[in-house]
Scaffold this motif. Structure first.
Motif, short mmCIF file in Angstrom:
data_model
loop_
_atom_site.label_atom_id
_atom_site.label_comp_id
_atom_site.label_asym_id
_atom_site.label_seq_id
_atom_site.Cartn_x
_atom_site.Cartn_y
_atom_site.Cartn_z
N ALA A 187 0.75 -1.13 -0.03
CA ALA A 187 -0.05 -0.03 0.02
C ALA A 187 0.85 1.27 -0.01
CB ALA A 187 -1.01 0.04 1.19
N ILE A 188 0.39 2.43 -0.67
CA ILE A 188 1.13 3.53 -0.71
C ILE A 188 0.19 4.52 0.07
CG2 ILE A 188 2.91 2.89 -2.42
CD1 ILE A 188 1.11 4.27 -4.43
N SER A 189 0.84 5.85 0.10
CA SER A 189 -0.27 6.88 0.84
C SER A 189 -0.80 7.76 -0.61
CB SER A 189 0.58 7.81 1.47
OG SER A 189 1.63 8.38 1.04
N PHE A 190 -1.72 8.50 0.03
CA PHE A 190 -2.40 9.60 -0.83
C PHE A 190 -1.51 10.84 -1.29
CE2 PHE A 190 -6.62 7.71 0.59
CZ PHE A 190 -7.13 7.22 -0.67
N LEU B 20 -16.04 8.71 9.08
CA LEU B 20 -14.70 9.29 8.91
C LEU B 20 -14.01 8.34 7.95
CD1 LEU B 20 -13.59 9.78 12.50
CD2 LEU B 20 -14.76 11.16 11.16
N ALA B 21 -13.31 9.05 6.93
CA ALA B 21 -12.73 8.17 5.91
C ALA B 21 -11.37 8.47 5.59
CB ALA B 21 -13.29 8.35 4.45
N ALA B 22 -10.06 7.92 5.69
CA ALA B 22 -8.82 8.08 5.58
C ALA B 22 -7.99 6.95 4.90
CB ALA B 22 -8.31 8.89 6.72
N SER B 23 -6.83 7.07 4.52
CA SER B 23 -5.96 6.03 4.27
C SER B 23 -5.79 5.11 5.42
CB SER B 23 -4.99 6.17 3.27
OG SER B 23 -3.95 7.04 4.07
N ARG C 133 -0.99 1.03 -6.28
CA ARG C 133 -0.50 1.15 -7.79
C ARG C 133 -0.12 -0.03 -8.26
NH1 ARG C 133 3.47 4.68 -7.34
NH2 ARG C 133 2.29 6.62 -7.95
N ILE C 134 -0.94 -0.43 -9.17
CA ILE C 134 -0.91 -1.84 -9.88
C ILE C 134 -0.97 -1.74 -11.29
CG2 ILE C 134 -1.75 -4.24 -10.30
CD1 ILE C 134 -2.97 -3.78 -7.25
N GLN C 135 0.42 -2.09 -11.85
CA GLN C 135 0.29 -1.96 -13.46
C GLN C 135 -0.05 -0.78 -14.07
OE1 GLN C 135 -1.58 -5.60 -14.51
NE2 GLN C 135 0.03 -7.05 -13.80
N VAL D 58 -5.59 1.48 -7.49
CA VAL D 58 -6.48 0.47 -6.85
C VAL D 58 -6.91 0.79 -5.46
CG1 VAL D 58 -7.32 -1.94 -6.75
CG2 VAL D 58 -5.93 -1.28 -8.70
N PHE D 59 -7.98 0.60 -5.11
CA PHE D 59 -8.61 0.83 -3.62
C PHE D 59 -8.89 -0.32 -2.96
CE2 PHE D 59 -8.71 5.17 -5.64
CZ PHE D 59 -7.93 6.02 -4.63
#
Length: 328
Positions: free
Chosen positions: A16-19, A164-167, A196-198, A202-203
């Motif tokens: 996973a990566i950050s926004f 509440l929504a966040a990564s 980040r996939i190909q 993607v979330f």
């Protein structure tokens, strides 16, 4: 939380990566959720987005505002990453509580339209039909129809909800949200985890609080791949089976006709759980969402199995009740 891409006998681990690493702003996440609110609800819930960046009396701005199928006003607050939450002077959850408290002062649907939904419709006018109506008239028509169809007029704004929504979330926020839930405040946390996939973003969307949400749902005991998770409270988190399971059970079949509740529009159920109408293939939720003009919809409540005259929810419930009796 890693993901894996399987190709033949090999696998590739994707972290996973950050926004912030993706250079995705909070405004972009807000717009993504506004147009795809089902990311933070599901096919068992209907929701109508009615506001964006609504200013309260103290000049605070709430990110998104919605009304759910129970008539609750839903406040949705968004942060990009854990660091954004930790660097705030005011706690993430406390900011949301203050905004939710301001929505408690909304006295009726006319008040909501005048203060929130009318300006929202005006801002996004190109997304709506009926050009002859003013934004307030159109907002009133849409909101009243949503509440009437969901039998929620009498319950309008009796309660408020917070999402509440966040990564990612810090421990203090999660601890506060858990305590607020125990104290009767309806507040949820959703992780929006980007990968980040190909070359594509993607979330993975995961609801992490409250832990015992949906405990009244049946577990799909016929699908061993659907697992149950024991919570600290001793409750079991359960999920309702979807259309693919119903097809496997044989309670609905490919080629069956699905009709929208209280509408004339119909679609044909396909063997993969999608539907086809007028030559267009889509998910059942998207078809119903577009028909009713809502942000998210209770798919199994508003999809009528034409051959039996029952909703998919009723068919599912009956089948699981029968199987449960056999297990006793």
């Amino acid at each position: 939380m890693p993901m894996y891409i399987i190709s033949g006998s090999t696998s590739e681990k994707i972290e996973a990566i950050s926004f912030s690493e993706l250079d995705i702003t909070e405004n972009q996440i807000e717009e993504l959720l506004r147009k795809n609110i089902e990311m933070i609800c599901d096919e068992e819930e209907s929701m109508l987005v009615v506001g964006q960046q609504v200013r309260n009396a103290s000049n605070g701005r709430s990110d998104l505002t919605a009304v759910d199928d129970k008539g609750n006003i839903v406040l949705i607050e968004i942060k990009r990453d854990r660091k954004d939450i930790e660097n705030r002077k005011e706690a993430f959850e406390f900011q949301a509580i203050r905004y939710a408290a301001s929505y408690a002062t909304i006295v009726d649907t006319e008040d909501l339209v005048n203060k929130v939904f009318g300006p929202y419709v005006e801002k996004h006018r190109s997304e709506y039909d009926y050009p002859s109506l003013t934004s307030s008239e159109l907002g009133t028509r849409i909101l009243n129809n949503f509440l009437e169809v969901n039998s929620a007029i009498e319950q309008f704004n009796k309660k408020q909800k917070i999402i509440l929504a966040a990564s990612d979330f810090d421990e203090q926020t999660l601890s506060a949200v858990a305590w607020l839930n125990d104290s009767g405040v309806d507040i949820s946390c959703f992780k929006l985890i980007p990968y980040r996939i190909q070359g594509s973003i993607v979330f993975n969307v995961a609801k992490i609080l409250p832990l015992n949400e949906y405990t009244d749902y049946y577990v799909n005991f016929l699908e061993k791949s659907i697992s149950t998770k024991k919570q600290k409270s001793g409750l079991t988190k359960r999920v309702l089976p979807k259309i693919d399971a119903m097809l496997e059970w044989g309670v609905v079949k490919p080629g069956d006709t699905i009709r929208a509740k209280d509408r004339d529009e119909t679609a044909i159920l396909l063997d993969n759980g999608l539907i086809e109408t007028n030559g267009v293939i889509s998910s059942m939720q998207k078809w119903l969402k577009d028909l009713y003009g809502w942000s998210s919809i209770q798919t199994y409540v508003f999809a009528i199995h034409a051959e039996s005259g029952k909703t998919l929810a009723e068919i599912r419930q009956k089948y699981m009740d029968e199987q449960s009796k056999k297990e006793i």
